[in-house]
Motif scaffolding. Structure first.
Motif, short mmCIF file in Angstrom:
data_model
loop_
_atom_site.label_atom_id
_atom_site.label_comp_id
_atom_site.label_asym_id
_atom_site.label_seq_id
_atom_site.Cartn_x
_atom_site.Cartn_y
_atom_site.Cartn_z
N LEU A 183 47.76 37.97 40.23
CA LEU A 183 46.82 36.81 39.84
C LEU A 183 47.20 36.96 38.07
O LEU A 183 47.34 35.96 37.39
N GLY A 186 50.21 41.09 45.06
CA GLY A 186 49.36 42.37 44.78
C GLY A 186 47.99 42.44 45.92
O GLY A 186 47.96 41.98 46.75
N ALA A 189 46.61 43.56 31.19
CA ALA A 189 45.37 42.51 31.82
C ALA A 189 45.34 42.70 33.33
O ALA A 189 46.16 43.18 33.93
N ASN A 201 50.30 49.11 44.45
CA ASN A 201 49.58 49.62 43.19
C ASN A 201 49.28 50.92 43.25
O ASN A 201 48.22 51.45 43.77
N GLY A 228 38.22 37.23 38.25
CA GLY A 228 38.10 36.62 36.86
C GLY A 228 38.82 37.11 35.83
O GLY A 228 39.45 36.34 35.03
N CYS A 264 36.77 35.25 45.69
CA CYS A 264 35.53 34.90 44.72
C CYS A 264 35.81 35.22 43.26
O CYS A 264 36.07 36.23 42.92
N HIS A 294 38.08 42.69 54.92
CA HIS A 294 37.17 42.25 53.98
C HIS A 294 35.97 43.08 53.95
O HIS A 294 35.23 43.41 55.48
N VAL A 341 54.99 42.69 33.52
CA VAL A 341 54.98 43.73 34.59
C VAL A 341 54.17 43.58 35.76
O VAL A 341 53.05 43.86 35.51
N THR A 357 50.77 43.87 33.74
CA THR A 357 49.71 43.44 34.80
C THR A 357 50.05 43.97 36.20
O THR A 357 49.95 43.15 37.07
N SER A 358 50.29 45.15 36.17
CA SER A 358 50.61 45.95 37.53
C SER A 358 49.62 46.31 38.21
O SER A 358 49.76 47.02 39.34
N THR A 387 61.91 44.51 41.87
CA THR A 387 62.47 45.11 40.62
C THR A 387 61.29 45.76 40.07
O THR A 387 60.21 45.11 39.56
N ALA A 389 59.49 48.11 37.20
CA ALA A 389 59.50 48.57 35.76
C ALA A 389 59.16 50.06 35.90
O ALA A 389 58.45 50.57 36.55
N GLY A 393 44.39 47.72 49.39
CA GLY A 393 44.84 47.10 48.09
C GLY A 393 46.48 46.78 48.04
O GLY A 393 47.16 47.12 49.07
C1 FAD Z 1 40.12 43.39 49.93
C2 FAD Z 1 40.13 42.97 48.58
C3 FAD Z 1 39.10 41.83 48.34
C4 FAD Z 1 38.62 41.65 47.15
N1 FAD Z 1 37.82 40.68 46.71
C5 FAD Z 1 37.74 40.23 45.48
C6 FAD Z 1 37.00 38.90 44.88
O1 FAD Z 1 36.69 38.30 45.77
N2 FAD Z 1 36.74 39.00 43.79
C7 FAD Z 1 37.27 39.71 42.90
O2 FAD Z 1 37.19 39.32 41.67
N3 FAD Z 1 38.30 40.74 43.03
C8 FAD Z 1 38.30 41.07 44.35
N4 FAD Z 1 39.18 42.25 44.43
C9 FAD Z 1 39.82 42.77 43.53
C10 FAD Z 1 40.94 41.77 42.81
O3 FAD Z 1 41.76 41.22 44.05
C11 FAD Z 1 41.85 42.49 41.87
O4 FAD Z 1 41.32 43.34 41.09
C12 FAD Z 1 42.69 41.60 41.21
O5 FAD Z 1 43.51 40.90 42.17
C13 FAD Z 1 43.63 42.19 40.27
O6 FAD Z 1 44.69 41.46 39.95
P1 FAD Z 1 46.08 41.72 39.14
O7 FAD Z 1 46.80 40.73 38.86
O8 FAD Z 1 45.60 42.65 38.11
O9 FAD Z 1 46.86 42.95 40.11
P2 FAD Z 1 47.47 42.78 41.68
O10 FAD Z 1 47.01 41.61 42.19
O11 FAD Z 1 47.25 43.80 42.25
O12 FAD Z 1 49.14 42.55 41.16
C14 FAD Z 1 49.88 43.64 40.55
C15 FAD Z 1 51.08 43.57 40.95
O13 FAD Z 1 51.86 44.44 40.28
C16 FAD Z 1 53.07 44.91 41.05
N5 FAD Z 1 53.50 46.08 40.31
C17 FAD Z 1 52.84 47.26 40.24
N6 FAD Z 1 53.62 48.21 39.65
C18 FAD Z 1 54.87 47.49 39.35
C19 FAD Z 1 55.96 47.99 38.66
N7 FAD Z 1 56.23 49.07 38.13
N8 FAD Z 1 57.01 47.11 38.53
C20 FAD Z 1 56.70 45.71 38.81
N9 FAD Z 1 55.79 45.29 39.51
C21 FAD Z 1 54.71 46.20 39.78
C22 FAD Z 1 52.37 45.13 42.44
O14 FAD Z 1 53.35 45.44 43.59
C23 FAD Z 1 51.42 43.95 42.50
O15 FAD Z 1 52.16 42.72 42.99
C24 FAD Z 1 39.32 42.49 45.94
C25 FAD Z 1 40.50 43.31 46.32
C26 FAD Z 1 40.75 43.70 47.51
C27 FAD Z 1 41.72 44.76 47.99
#
Ligand code: FAD
Length: 458
Positions: free
Chosen positions: A14, A41, A421, A217, A440, A49, A253, A10, A188-189, A151, A153, A213
């Motif tokens: 990343l 996301g 995750a 989210n 990371g 980074c 940023h 979900v 992974t939402s 879509t 969840a 963000g």
């Molecule tokens: C401006 C900015 C700069 C940042 N810089 C850094 C950095 O340099 N280094 C670092 O380590 N971290 C950084 N972060 C934090 C980092 O980007 C996030 O913590 C990380 O990308 C989260 O990844 P993720 O895959 O968990 O979530 P996301 O990449 O947010 O993906 C989650 C996805 O789930 C989808 N989703 C949500 N709910 C549902 C649902 N009900 N059904 C289906 N899909 C759903 C969302 O639409 C989204 O696409 C930064 C964040 C921001 C905003």
């Protein structure tokens, strides 16, 4: 049109695509749901980074880093509030994940920098949008990963016979349907920084902060799991990141001149913090200042020591964009930023004296960032001020998981069939934050969670 697969994922950031690609490479099928019209996301908006330790890039650059040092830094920056077993899981799987990303074709920038919470330069820099799109393309190209766009969840589906999570209900173009996963569901939402009401529950002090963000989210995964009794952790540690320009909307940023030697002063022209600490703690300190804002004060030498390939250190670009305020003297600078002239001059003089003496009795600053780098005087014209506030880029707290990424309920038991995750989980960061540990943890824990879930099918 109910669907069935090996693992339901979900969220297409990343964490989701690292999970999907890993699962596919291991021979399993995945259906990944993404509720927005675009994947990515917060991941694609990020600074790009990633924190890895002991890599070939570091060795080639002569940087002496190790998994042990990474472990110690993560624990220390988290003020030992983070979950030791989860930190160990990050450390144990980080080099493998670095190799996994490289093998998938992710390109890391040539320079390595030290940032928040790092004793040595370990920021491995990528173009985050390129990285996510590449991983998505690689995953889909295996023929084993189906991505359902737009879509969402909605709820977790539980088998009443054994309380196991077996799928999700979802809504998309085709209406409402169920997607079942033989190995269960991986959330992974992402975090919930786009849900002001939910953020207010845990961090009302940030009510008026800037929130940046992924649009989707809003905490869906968190709430779906909470409905089943999932526990949470690190909720008290939502913090803004210091260094966001308060009014500029073109560049979302943060800018970390402090980590190259700048000082932070408030509207009274006074320092208020040890500028080398985690930028989340700097965020808390900044938000407590008058007007919740500050200026990073630097000179020409510090400006030149920036790194234009790393978004948070690209000082010259901020100057070109007109965001950095420039003056030939500190007097002029103080007048431009409207802080008391005598106070700013006294603050910088006093700080330079501390640098010479190797002792900062006011705030105890000893390094540029964390345990890295010798302090530098601020005395080479022109001088610059970068207006800064704290912006909430993510929530970095959430579901409690064990070191196999199983979601844990409020009584300490694993919720069978449910994994999580990325930013939807808490436990890794604790009280503060190391740069690169959020991307990371998305990459590392996405892979680990997929393997952990799919082990049930072996
Ligand atoms: C401006 C900015 C700069 C940042 N810089 C850094 C950095 O340099 N280094 C670092 O380590 N971290 C950084 N972060 C934090 C980092 O980007 C996030 O913590 C990380 O990308 C989260 O990844 P993720 O895959 O968990 O979530 P996301 O990449 O947010 O993906 C989650 C996805 O789930 C989808 N989703 C949500 N709910 C549902 C649902 N009900 N059904 C289906 N899909 C759903 C969302 O639409 C989204 O696409 C930064 C964040 C921001 C905003």
């Amino acid at each position: 049109m109910d669907m069935q697969t090996d693992l339901v994922v979900v969220g297409g950031g990343l964490a989701g695509f690292c999970a999907a690609l890993q699962a596919a490479q291991d021979g399993y099928e995945v259906i990944l749901l993404e509720k927005q019209s675009e994947t990515g996301g917060s991941s694609v908006l990020s600074g790009g980074c990633l924190a890895f330790a002991g890599t070939d890039m570091q060795r080639e650059a002569g940087i002496d880093d190790s998994p042990e040092l990474l472990f110690n830094d993560l624990r220390e920056v988290g003020k030992y509030e983070n979950d030791e077993s989860l930190v160990r899981c990050y450390v144990a799987n980080q080099l493998d994940t670095y190799a996994f990303l490289k093998q998938a074709g992710v390109k890391f920038g040539a320079t390595l920098e030290a940032s928040s919470g790092q004793s040595v330069p370990r920021v491995h820099n990528v173009d985050p949008a390129d990285m996510v799109r590449l991983l998505q393309a690689r995953a889909v190209a295996t023929g084993k990963v189906t991505v359902l766009m737009q879509t969402a969840a909605q709820r977790l589906v539980v088998d009443p016979a054994d309380s196991r999570v077996v799928g999700v209900t979802a809504t998309g173009d085709a209406g409402k349907f169920v997607v079942r996963g033989r190995a269960g569901v991986l959330l992974t939402s992402g975090g919930f920084c786009r849900n002001a009401e939910l953020v207010h529950c845990y961090a009302p002090q940030y009510d008026n902060a800037i929130f940046i963000g992924g649009e989707g989210n809003v905490g869906d995964g968190l709430r779906m799991a909470q409905k089943l009794g999932a526990d949470t952790c690190d909720m008290a540690y939502i913090k803004g990141t210091f260094g966001k320009h308060p009014t500029d909307e073109t560049n979302h940023h943060s800018c970390q001149c402090v980590y190259k030697g700048a000082i932070a002063v408030n509207q009274d022209g006074k320092r208020f913090v040890d500028e080398s600490i985690s930028y989340k703690l700097l965020g808390d300190a900044c938000i407590a200042q008058p007007y919740a804002s500050a200026f990073q004060i630097l000179d020409h030498r510090i400006l030149k020591s920036g790194d234009n390939s790393v978004r948070i250190l690209d000082f010259e670009r901020r100057l070109e964009e007109g965001l950095m305020i420039e003056a030939q003297t500190l007097e002029e600078l103080a007048a431009l930023i409207e802080v008391p002239v005598d106070t700013l001059i006294a603050t910088v003089d006093q700080y330079n004296g501390y640098v010479d003496a190797g002792d900062d009795p006011d705030f105890g600053r000893r390094h540029l960032v964390h345990e890295h780098g010798a302090l530098v005087r601020i005395d080479q014209a022109p001088f610059y001020a970068y207006p800064s506030t704290a912006a909430v880029f993510g929530t970095y707290c959430g579901l409690r998981v064990d070191d196999t990424l199983r979601v844990i309920d409020v009584f300490g038991d694993a919720l069978p069939g449910l994994y999580a995750a990325g930013e939807v989980i808490g436990g890794l960061h604790g009280a503060a934050y190391m740069t690169g540990s959020s991307l990371g943890k998305a990459a590392i824990f996405g892979r680990v969670a997929a393997r952990s879930a799919l082990a049930a099918l072996k």
